[in-house]
Design a protein around this motif. Structure first.
Motif, PDB file in Angstrom:
ATOM      1  N   GLU A   1      -6.137  18.382  12.519  1.00  0.00           N
ATOM      2  CA  GLU A   1      -5.402  17.182  12.943  1.00  0.00           C
ATOM      3  C   GLU A   1      -4.195  17.557  13.791  1.00  0.00           C
ATOM      4  O   GLU A   1      -3.923  16.917  14.811  1.00  0.00           O
ATOM      5  CB  GLU A   1      -4.956  16.385  11.716  1.00  0.00           C
ATOM      6  CG  GLU A   1      -6.110  15.725  10.981  1.00  0.00           C
ATOM      7  CD  GLU A   1      -5.724  15.168   9.619  1.00  0.00           C
ATOM      8  OE1 GLU A   1      -6.384  14.199   9.210  1.00  0.00           O
ATOM      9  OE2 GLU A   1      -4.788  15.702   8.984  1.00  0.00           O
TER      10      GLU A   1
ATOM     11  N   GLU B   1      -1.160  16.997   6.662  1.00  0.00           N
ATOM     12  CA  GLU B   1      -1.915  17.037   7.904  1.00  0.00           C
ATOM     13  C   GLU B   1      -2.673  18.366   7.979  1.00  0.00           C
ATOM     14  O   GLU B   1      -2.107  19.423   7.738  1.00  0.00           O
ATOM     15  CB  GLU B   1      -0.943  16.909   9.080  1.00  0.00           C
ATOM     16  CG  GLU B   1      -1.576  16.660  10.394  1.00  0.00           C
ATOM     17  CD  GLU B   1      -0.543  16.423  11.486  1.00  0.00           C
ATOM     18  OE1 GLU B   1      -0.843  15.645  12.395  1.00  0.00           O
ATOM     19  OE2 GLU B   1       0.544  17.010  11.439  1.00  0.00           O
TER      20      GLU B   1
ATOM     21  N   ALA C   1       0.842  -1.200   0.000  1.00  0.00           N
ATOM     22  CA  ALA C   1       0.000   0.000   0.000  1.00  0.00           C
ATOM     23  C   ALA C   1       0.876   1.249   0.000  1.00  0.00           C
ATOM     24  O   ALA C   1       1.937   1.279   0.628  1.00  0.00           O
ATOM     25  CB  ALA C   1      -0.904   0.001   1.224  1.00  0.00           C
ATOM     26  N   PRO C   2       0.430   2.282  -0.697  1.00  0.00           N
ATOM     27  CA  PRO C   2       1.216   3.530  -0.705  1.00  0.00           C
ATOM     28  C   PRO C   2       1.158   4.204   0.664  1.00  0.00           C
ATOM     29  O   PRO C   2       0.215   4.025   1.424  1.00  0.00           O
ATOM     30  CB  PRO C   2       0.518   4.386  -1.760  1.00  0.00           C
ATOM     31  CG  PRO C   2      -0.870   3.851  -1.828  1.00  0.00           C
ATOM     32  CD  PRO C   2      -0.780   2.382  -1.492  1.00  0.00           C
ATOM     33  N   LEU C   3       2.183   4.977   0.952  1.00  0.00           N
ATOM     34  CA  LEU C   3       2.198   5.751   2.183  1.00  0.00           C
ATOM     35  C   LEU C   3       1.125   6.829   2.117  1.00  0.00           C
ATOM     36  O   LEU C   3       0.780   7.305   1.037  1.00  0.00           O
ATOM     37  CB  LEU C   3       3.561   6.420   2.367  1.00  0.00           C
ATOM     38  CG  LEU C   3       4.733   5.496   2.628  1.00  0.00           C
ATOM     39  CD1 LEU C   3       6.029   6.291   2.681  1.00  0.00           C
ATOM     40  CD2 LEU C   3       4.542   4.727   3.915  1.00  0.00           C
ATOM     41  N   ASP C   4       0.617   7.201   3.258  1.00  0.00           N
ATOM     42  CA  ASP C   4      -0.358   8.293   3.312  1.00  0.00           C
ATOM     43  C   ASP C   4       0.396   9.590   3.056  1.00  0.00           C
ATOM     44  O   ASP C   4       1.202  10.019   3.872  1.00  0.00           O
ATOM     45  CB  ASP C   4      -1.028   8.322   4.686  1.00  0.00           C
ATOM     46  CG  ASP C   4      -2.046   9.447   4.817  1.00  0.00           C
ATOM     47  OD1 ASP C   4      -2.362  10.090   3.799  1.00  0.00           O
ATOM     48  OD2 ASP C   4      -2.520   9.664   5.936  1.00  0.00           O
ATOM     49  N   ASP C   5       0.161  10.191   1.924  1.00  0.00           N
ATOM     50  CA  ASP C   5       0.913  11.395   1.567  1.00  0.00           C
ATOM     51  C   ASP C   5       0.062  12.661   1.631  1.00  0.00           C
ATOM     52  O   ASP C   5       0.457  13.715   1.159  1.00  0.00           O
ATOM     53  CB  ASP C   5       1.531  11.256   0.177  1.00  0.00           C
ATOM     54  CG  ASP C   5       0.492  11.057  -0.914  1.00  0.00           C
ATOM     55  OD1 ASP C   5      -0.690  10.872  -0.580  1.00  0.00           O
ATOM     56  OD2 ASP C   5       0.862  11.083  -2.099  1.00  0.00           O
ATOM     57  N   GLU C   6      -1.123  12.553   2.248  1.00  0.00           N
ATOM     58  CA  GLU C   6      -1.961  13.741   2.388  1.00  0.00           C
ATOM     59  C   GLU C   6      -1.386  14.625   3.483  1.00  0.00           C
ATOM     60  O   GLU C   6      -0.990  14.144   4.537  1.00  0.00           O
ATOM     61  CB  GLU C   6      -3.394  13.342   2.761  1.00  0.00           C
ATOM     62  CG  GLU C   6      -4.125  12.628   1.651  1.00  0.00           C
ATOM     63  CD  GLU C   6      -5.560  12.311   2.047  1.00  0.00           C
ATOM     64  OE1 GLU C   6      -6.123  13.046   2.883  1.00  0.00           O
ATOM     65  OE2 GLU C   6      -6.079  11.332   1.526  1.00  0.00           O
TER      66      GLU C   6
END
Length: 83
Positions: free
Chosen positions: A52, A48, A41-46
């Motif tokens: 948050e 913050e 799975a790709p890293l969460d690149d959104e």
């Protein structure tokens, strides 16, 4: 009649070293598809959000005020009415 496991071992033994990692990846996907999906799975690149960041800061401050200890599982369940 031959045993399929013996056939698989015989074929694996014939593979060149360069192809073994591809086979291992395929076998891991067959044996445990969820673990393979998570691994790939790709890293969460959104980025913050400010909300948050604020929530994380509040949580860290709470932990600091409470000696770095979280809430024991039993206490969390009791507070949520899930005992």
């Amino acid at each position: 009649m031959t045993n399929p496991r013996d056939d698989a071992h015989r074929l694996i033994d014939r593979l060149p070293e360069t192809q073994l990692s591809a086979l291992v990846g395929l076998l891991e996907t067959i044996v445990d598809p969820v673990a393979a999906a998570l691994r790939n799975a790709p890293l969460d690149d959104e980025p913050e959000t400010e909300e948050e960041k604020q929530s994380v800061a509040e949580a860290r401050a709470w932990l600091e005020r409470n000696g770095g200890r979280g809430i024991p599982h039993e206490e969390a369940m009791r507070r949520l009415g899930l005992e």
